[in-house]
Each structure stands twice: as structure tokens, then as C-alpha cells.
Design a protein around this motif. Structure first.
Motif, mmCIF file in Angstrom:
data_model
loop_
_atom_site.group_PDB
_atom_site.id
_atom_site.type_symbol
_atom_site.label_atom_id
_atom_site.label_comp_id
_atom_site.label_asym_id
_atom_site.label_seq_id
_atom_site.Cartn_x
_atom_site.Cartn_y
_atom_site.Cartn_z
ATOM 1 N N VAL A 220 0.836 -1.209 0.000
ATOM 2 C CA VAL A 220 0.000 0.000 0.000
ATOM 3 C C VAL A 220 0.865 1.250 0.000
ATOM 4 O O VAL A 220 0.604 2.208 -0.747
ATOM 5 C CB VAL A 220 -0.970 -0.014 1.208
ATOM 6 N N LEU A 221 1.924 1.263 0.811
ATOM 7 C CA LEU A 221 2.823 2.425 0.846
ATOM 8 C C LEU A 221 3.539 2.614 -0.494
ATOM 9 O O LEU A 221 3.721 3.752 -0.949
ATOM 10 C CB LEU A 221 3.831 2.288 1.982
ATOM 11 N N ALA A 222 3.935 1.517 -1.129
ATOM 12 C CA ALA A 222 4.584 1.617 -2.439
ATOM 13 C C ALA A 222 3.618 2.172 -3.484
ATOM 14 O O ALA A 222 4.001 3.024 -4.299
ATOM 15 C CB ALA A 222 5.104 0.246 -2.871
ATOM 16 N N ILE A 223 2.380 1.720 -3.452
ATOM 17 C CA ILE A 223 1.387 2.228 -4.403
ATOM 18 C C ILE A 223 1.143 3.718 -4.178
ATOM 19 O O ILE A 223 1.057 4.504 -5.130
ATOM 20 C CB ILE A 223 0.081 1.423 -4.302
ATOM 21 N N LEU A 224 1.047 4.123 -2.922
ATOM 22 C CA LEU A 224 0.846 5.552 -2.632
ATOM 23 C C LEU A 224 2.043 6.390 -3.067
ATOM 24 O O LEU A 224 1.877 7.490 -3.614
ATOM 25 C CB LEU A 224 0.572 5.752 -1.139
#
Length: 134
Positions: free
Chosen positions: A86-90
């Protein structure tokens, strides 16, 4: 309609995980191809966005679908892996140009991981003798 059947009866729907993956890959490839292949235009942006979002949804479905004989792929994801994803996508959605610079890093990590992974252990060819003395 035959007697005893109704529209509320559940039906089994079979979905091929491979086909879903190919559709997802095609949508993402079309979005990338349109993004870098054509001059900027409002219609182009519409198609790039449509293919990109469809590709993301199909990729999420592909990840969630169970493979043969196993539960869904999401069932084995740890909370730390999900948080990292999720952090990578954000981070990538905030600055998409970072992804272009990170492609060589990902390729290098893949090559290193391929050569540094543990080798499969040799199988012991001796017969099991644990129950011979009983």
C-alpha cells in the motif's frame, strides 16, 4: 423455465486465473503504450485512464483468485507485506516519474535474487528405516 428452478438459484461461475492475468496485462500494456506512443490529447487521456484503471482492477482480481488446489493468493499475505504494498502504491501514485528511475533497480534486484536464492536440497535416496526395528 423448468419446474423447480428460479432465477435466485446460485450458479457456479468458473473464472480462469490465466485469462484474467492476460486481460490485466493487456490493459496495463495498452495504457503504457498509449501514454508514451501518442501525442497528448483529451481522448488519449481518457483511454489511458480507462485502460490503466481496468488493468489495476483486473490485477487485483488476478491476485485474489485461487490457484489450482490452493486458497486465494491473498490468504498468505502478511500484514507487513500488505502495508508495504500500500505504501509503495501511494508513493508511486504521488510521483509516477520515480517508477521510470526504479526500473533498473528492480531488474538488478531480480537478477541478484535469482543467483543468490538457496539451492534445493538433494533428496536422500536411502530408504526409510525408522520402522524396521519394530
Amino acid at each position: 423455465m423448468p419446474l423447480g428452478t428460479s432465477n435466485n438459484d446460485p450458479q457456479k461461475l468458473t473464472i480462469s486465473r490465466t485469462k484474467v492475468g492476460l486481460v490485466a496485462l493487456g490493459c496495463v500494456a495498452a495504457a503504457i503504450g498509449l501514454r508514451f506512443g501518442l501525442p497528448s490529447d483529451d481522448r488519449k487521456e481518457l483511454w489511458v485512464t480507462a485502460f490503466g484503471r481496468s488493468g489495476l482492477v483486473m490485477t487485483a482480481l488476478w491476485i485474489a483468485l485461487p490457484s489450482k488446489g490452493k486458497s486465494g493468493s491473498v490468504a498468505s499475505v502478511t500484514p507487513s507485506t500488505a502495508l508495504g504494498a500500500v505504501l509503495a502504491i501511494l508513493a508511486i501514485s504521488a510521483r509516477p516519474q520515480i517508477l521510470i528511475r526504479l526500473i533498473p533497480v528492480f531488474v538488478a534486484l531480480g537478477v541478484v535474487a535469482h543467483y543468490l536464492r538457496p539451492k534445493p536440497k538433494q533428496r536422500d535416496e536411502r530408504p526409510d528405516r525408522s520402522n524396521w526395528m519394530k
